[in-house]
Write a protein that holds these residues in place. Structure first.
Motif, mmCIF file in Angstrom:
data_model
loop_
_atom_site.group_PDB
_atom_site.id
_atom_site.type_symbol
_atom_site.label_atom_id
_atom_site.label_comp_id
_atom_site.label_asym_id
_atom_site.label_seq_id
_atom_site.Cartn_x
_atom_site.Cartn_y
_atom_site.Cartn_z
ATOM 1 N N LEU A 43 0.818 -1.210 0.000
ATOM 2 C CA LEU A 43 0.000 0.000 0.000
ATOM 3 C C LEU A 43 0.855 1.265 0.000
ATOM 4 C CD1 LEU A 43 -2.702 -1.063 2.614
ATOM 5 C CD2 LEU A 43 -2.961 -0.950 0.126
ATOM 6 N N ASN A 44 0.305 2.323 -0.600
ATOM 7 C CA ASN A 44 0.969 3.624 -0.646
ATOM 8 C C ASN A 44 0.366 4.545 0.412
ATOM 9 O OD1 ASN A 44 2.381 2.746 -2.931
ATOM 10 N ND2 ASN A 44 0.794 3.525 -4.311
ATOM 11 N N GLY A 45 1.068 4.737 1.515
ATOM 12 C CA GLY A 45 0.645 5.728 2.493
ATOM 13 C C GLY A 45 -0.668 5.445 3.192
ATOM 14 N N ILE A 46 -1.103 4.191 3.235
ATOM 15 C CA ILE A 46 -2.338 3.822 3.933
ATOM 16 C C ILE A 46 -1.978 2.851 5.045
ATOM 17 C CG2 ILE A 46 -4.613 2.743 3.729
ATOM 18 C CD1 ILE A 46 -4.637 3.457 0.797
ATOM 19 N N ASP A 47 -2.466 3.118 6.233
ATOM 20 C CA ASP A 47 -2.249 2.207 7.358
ATOM 21 C C ASP A 47 -2.931 0.871 7.033
ATOM 22 O OD1 ASP A 47 -2.818 0.767 9.845
ATOM 23 O OD2 ASP A 47 -2.077 2.546 10.865
ATOM 24 N N ASP A 48 -2.135 -0.205 6.971
ATOM 25 C CA ASP A 48 -2.720 -1.470 6.515
ATOM 26 C C ASP A 48 -3.678 -2.082 7.533
ATOM 27 O OD1 ASP A 48 -0.820 -2.351 8.308
ATOM 28 O OD2 ASP A 48 0.155 -3.746 6.945
ATOM 29 N N ALA A 49 -3.492 -1.792 8.809
ATOM 30 C CA ALA A 49 -4.446 -2.299 9.799
ATOM 31 C C ALA A 49 -5.807 -1.639 9.607
ATOM 32 C CB ALA A 49 -3.920 -2.052 11.207
ATOM 33 N N VAL A 50 -5.802 -0.327 9.338
ATOM 34 C CA VAL A 50 -7.049 0.387 9.051
ATOM 35 C C VAL A 50 -7.659 -0.143 7.761
ATOM 36 C CG1 VAL A 50 -8.049 2.641 8.519
ATOM 37 C CG2 VAL A 50 -6.281 2.436 10.284
ATOM 38 N N ALA A 51 -6.801 -0.379 6.755
ATOM 39 C CA ALA A 51 -7.286 -0.888 5.470
ATOM 40 C C ALA A 51 -7.908 -2.272 5.632
ATOM 41 C CB ALA A 51 -6.144 -0.941 4.464
ATOM 42 N N ALA A 52 -7.285 -3.137 6.422
ATOM 43 C CA ALA A 52 -7.819 -4.489 6.621
ATOM 44 C C ALA A 52 -9.207 -4.438 7.254
ATOM 45 C CB ALA A 52 -6.864 -5.306 7.484
ATOM 46 N N ARG A 53 -9.406 -3.517 8.208
ATOM 47 C CA ARG A 53 -10.732 -3.394 8.829
ATOM 48 C C ARG A 53 -11.752 -2.848 7.838
ATOM 49 N NH1 ARG A 53 -7.478 -1.698 13.262
ATOM 50 N NH2 ARG A 53 -7.792 0.507 12.773
ATOM 51 N N ALA A 54 -11.317 -1.934 6.987
ATOM 52 C CA ALA A 54 -12.238 -1.353 6.013
ATOM 53 C C ALA A 54 -12.691 -2.393 4.996
ATOM 54 C CB ALA A 54 -11.574 -0.166 5.307
ATOM 55 N N VAL A 55 -11.768 -3.196 4.500
ATOM 56 C CA VAL A 55 -12.156 -4.201 3.503
ATOM 57 C C VAL A 55 -12.938 -5.333 4.157
ATOM 58 C CG1 VAL A 55 -10.204 -3.612 2.005
ATOM 59 C CG2 VAL A 55 -9.975 -5.494 3.617
ATOM 60 N N ALA A 56 -12.670 -5.612 5.447
ATOM 61 C CA ALA A 56 -13.461 -6.629 6.151
ATOM 62 C C ALA A 56 -14.919 -6.200 6.237
ATOM 63 C CB ALA A 56 -12.882 -6.884 7.538
ATOM 64 N N ALA A 57 -15.135 -4.897 6.429
ATOM 65 C CA ALA A 57 -16.509 -4.378 6.469
ATOM 66 C C ALA A 57 -17.196 -4.546 5.123
ATOM 67 C CB ALA A 57 -16.496 -2.912 6.883
ATOM 68 N N ALA A 58 -16.395 -4.645 4.054
ATOM 69 C CA ALA A 58 -16.951 -4.867 2.715
ATOM 70 C C ALA A 58 -17.058 -6.359 2.381
ATOM 71 C CB ALA A 58 -16.074 -4.165 1.672
ATOM 72 N N GLY A 59 -16.825 -7.232 3.381
ATOM 73 C CA GLY A 59 -16.977 -8.669 3.176
ATOM 74 C C GLY A 59 -15.763 -9.345 2.580
ATOM 75 N N ILE A 60 -14.575 -8.735 2.719
ATOM 76 C CA ILE A 60 -13.353 -9.280 2.130
ATOM 77 C C ILE A 60 -12.339 -9.532 3.241
ATOM 78 C CG2 ILE A 60 -11.374 -8.745 0.640
ATOM 79 C CD1 ILE A 60 -13.325 -7.144 -1.104
ATOM 80 N N VAL A 61 -11.748 -10.721 3.234
ATOM 81 C CA VAL A 61 -10.696 -11.056 4.195
ATOM 82 C C VAL A 61 -9.350 -10.812 3.537
ATOM 83 C CG1 VAL A 61 -9.636 -12.867 5.581
ATOM 84 C CG2 VAL A 61 -12.132 -12.759 5.367
ATOM 85 N N ALA A 62 -8.653 -9.757 3.961
ATOM 86 C CA ALA A 62 -7.328 -9.407 3.427
ATOM 87 C C ALA A 62 -6.484 -8.922 4.587
ATOM 88 C CB ALA A 62 -7.439 -8.340 2.335
ATOM 89 N N PRO A 63 -5.818 -9.824 5.304
ATOM 90 C CA PRO A 63 -5.083 -9.443 6.511
ATOM 91 C C PRO A 63 -3.962 -8.449 6.224
ATOM 92 C CG PRO A 63 -5.355 -11.828 6.384
ATOM 93 C CD PRO A 63 -5.766 -11.275 5.062
ATOM 94 N N ALA A 64 -3.670 -7.618 7.213
ATOM 95 C CA ALA A 64 -2.595 -6.635 7.105
ATOM 96 C C ALA A 64 -1.239 -7.326 7.214
ATOM 97 C CB ALA A 64 -2.728 -5.579 8.201
ATOM 98 N N LEU A 65 -0.305 -6.927 6.374
ATOM 99 C CA LEU A 65 1.045 -7.467 6.464
ATOM 100 C C LEU A 65 1.688 -7.105 7.794
ATOM 101 C CD1 LEU A 65 2.545 -6.790 2.898
ATOM 102 C CD2 LEU A 65 1.573 -8.909 3.778
ATOM 103 N N SER A 66 1.353 -5.943 8.319
ATOM 104 C CA SER A 66 2.001 -5.477 9.547
ATOM 105 C C SER A 66 1.704 -6.379 10.732
ATOM 106 C CB SER A 66 1.574 -4.048 9.865
ATOM 107 O OG SER A 66 0.176 -3.978 10.098
ATOM 108 N N ARG A 67 0.590 -7.109 10.710
ATOM 109 C CA ARG A 67 0.273 -7.967 11.845
ATOM 110 C C ARG A 67 1.256 -9.118 11.956
ATOM 111 N NH1 ARG A 67 -4.403 -12.466 11.013
ATOM 112 N NH2 ARG A 67 -3.530 -13.466 9.164
ATOM 113 N N ALA A 68 2.004 -9.387 10.872
ATOM 114 C CA ALA A 68 2.994 -10.460 10.877
ATOM 115 C C ALA A 68 4.339 -9.996 11.406
ATOM 116 C CB ALA A 68 3.165 -11.029 9.466
#
Length: 478
Positions: A416-441
């Motif tokens: 991602l470019n300049g987007i917090d991936d944890a925030v992004a993962a929660r946003a896409v989860a709300a859209a019904g998509i499972v895409a875990p954040a790389l940072s959690r690893a």
């Protein structure tokens, strides 16, 4: 008192009335509402009070007496057993107080609860392509044979035909040539990680792990009480010199060299050789996790570390979960022969051996050629799904990031470019998509920002609409 108990009975048939009467009286004793020595109504009177049959009360009284909650006193009737009231007093325990330090650390490793029906679940194979009818026939055939050894304690190191099948499989696919005695069958790759960590390491021993790295491995090492030493990963894989610069001599080094999890990069030959040299100098074991090594879509296959280590200090882990179904829970470890013999004895104490009947069916599936045919089909389907995901990401997600084209595996990383991936993962989860954040690893300060996108579980027609939903979710963040 008994009339109150009767009002709490569920007469819809969800549970037998005798069981409900038993549980109600037991609860009254444990709570102190019925005190030691209190007499219970005779069975006929109790049946009238509870509006149930006399046989129901008799059965409940008999069970209460057998469990020691009441005492039958003949003509004097039935009374609550004389139990010290202090023993009946309960106190609430704080959940954290019931856990060990390792238990608390394990509970803190959040791997999420992916939903199979959601797009882009990493590591999830195409369950819609699982050969269920064929598997059922093979299972039925094995059950008809009813060999006693498939239902006993024999072969703790693995069903011999399955070990032979694994030897053939890794020789053909990865060029690893070993004897069946070197193969240990485990409950998935996770079972292999757990067993190896406990077999080779003592509590407090240091283990180098990739940063970012596989959370399942982190969990296994935490469970074994090991000291985690994160070693950063860059575009060429684990930075061996950074591990050496930490000043920590590892007992174990865990790597995913063919396609690093979760970034997807491959460990270069120079880094592979440097890693083996560093392990030799530290007298450390190297744990090579080839978690979905069957699937390589670009370039020639990379030589496993196992084949580059003449001293035999590399343990190779594989699994059938990524090609068939995770629920089968069948993986394997390839070890030096003398270590494999010890591990086969140890595994009986760990519970890390899958059921022999499942092993036998899997052996038939492999040895009769079904697995090779299944893999050929998956390579075609997965190749199409991978290409569709890359095309959709490049077309729809360019403003938000870039998909990293890993040569192997069944998931890709979207940087991602300049987007917090944890925030992004929660946003896409709300859209019904499972895409875990790389940072959690990451164990320490995150060095990467991105999302993991698994493509194996998503049919081609569903990929572009799902990426469009993902793009909408990301657009709401910028």
């Amino acid at each position: 008192m008994f009339a109150d108990l009767g009002r709490g009975l569920d007469r819809s048939g969800a549970a037998p009335l005798a069981q409900q009467v038993y549980e109600a009286i037991r609860a009254a004793v444990l709570s102190g509402r019925l005190a030691p020595g209190d007499r219970l109504p005779a069975s006929r009177a109790a049946a009238d009070l509870l509006a149930v049959g006399r046989n129901t009360v008799t059965a409940a009284y008999e069970r209460l007496a057998a469990d020691g909650f009441v005492e039958a006193k003949g003509a004097a009737g039935t009374a609550v057993a004389r139990i010290d009231p202090a023993l009946l007093r309960r106190r609430d325990l704080a959940p954290a107080g019931t856990l060990s330090a390792r238990g608390r650390a394990l509970a803190g490793i959040e791997r999420g609860q992916p939903v199979a029906a959601s797009p882009f679940v990493p590591g999830l194979p195409a369950l819609d392509l699982f050969p269920g009818e064929l598997w059922a026939r093979l299972m039925a055939r094995r059950l008809r044979q009813s060999k006693a050894e498939l239902f006993g304690f024999e072969h703790p190191g693995g069903w011999p035909p399955l070990k032979q099948a694994i030897v053939r499989h890794i020789a053909a696919l990865r060029g690893i040539v070993v004897a069946p005695e070197q193969v240990l069958v485990t409950t998935g790759a996770q079972g292999g990680l757990d067993l190896v960590a406990r077999l080779l390491c003592d509590v407090g021993d240091p283990v180098w792990i990739e940063e970012p790295g596989y959370l399942g491995a982190r969990g296994a090492f935490v469970a074994a009480g090991l000291r985690l030493v994160p070693v950063p990963v860059d575009g060429e894989g684990i930075r061996v010199e950074a591990g050496q610069g930490s000043g920590v001599r590892p007992r174990l080094v865990y790597v995913t060299p063919s396609h690093q999890y979760p970034t997807g990069v491959a460990l270069t030959l120079a880094r592979r050789l440097a890693l083996l040299q560093a392990a030799e100098a530290a007298d450390a074991w190297v744990l090579e996790d080839d978690f979905d090594g069957e699937f390589r879509f670009e370039g020639p296959p990379l030589d496993p570390l196992f084949n580059l280590a003449p001293s035999g200090r590399v343990i190779y882990l594989g699994t059938f979960g990524k090609a068939l179904a995770p629920a089968l829970r069948v993986g394997f470890a390839v070890l030096p022969a003398e270590l494999a013999a010890v591990a086969a004895r140890v595994i009986r104490h760990t519970g890390q051996a899958p059921p022999l009947i499942v092993q036998a069916v899997l052996a038939d599936f492999v040895l009769e050629g079904h697995f090779a045919a299944h893999l050929r089909r998956l390579m075609t389907v997965y190749g199409e799904r991978r290409a569709a995901l890359i095309e959709a990401c490049e077309r729809r997600l360019a403003p938000f990031g870039r998909v990293q084209r890993s040569e192997a595996g069944i998931q890709l990383a979207l940087r991602l470019n300049g987007i917090d991936d944890a925030v992004a993962a929660r946003a896409v989860a709300a859209a019904g998509i499972v895409a875990p954040a790389l940072s959690r690893a990451c164990l320490e300060t995150p060095q990467v920002s991105g999302l993991q996108l698994g493509f194996a579980c998503v049919p081609v027609p569903a990929i572009d609409p799902a990426v469009a939903r993902l793009a909408e979710a990301l657009r709401s963040l910028v």
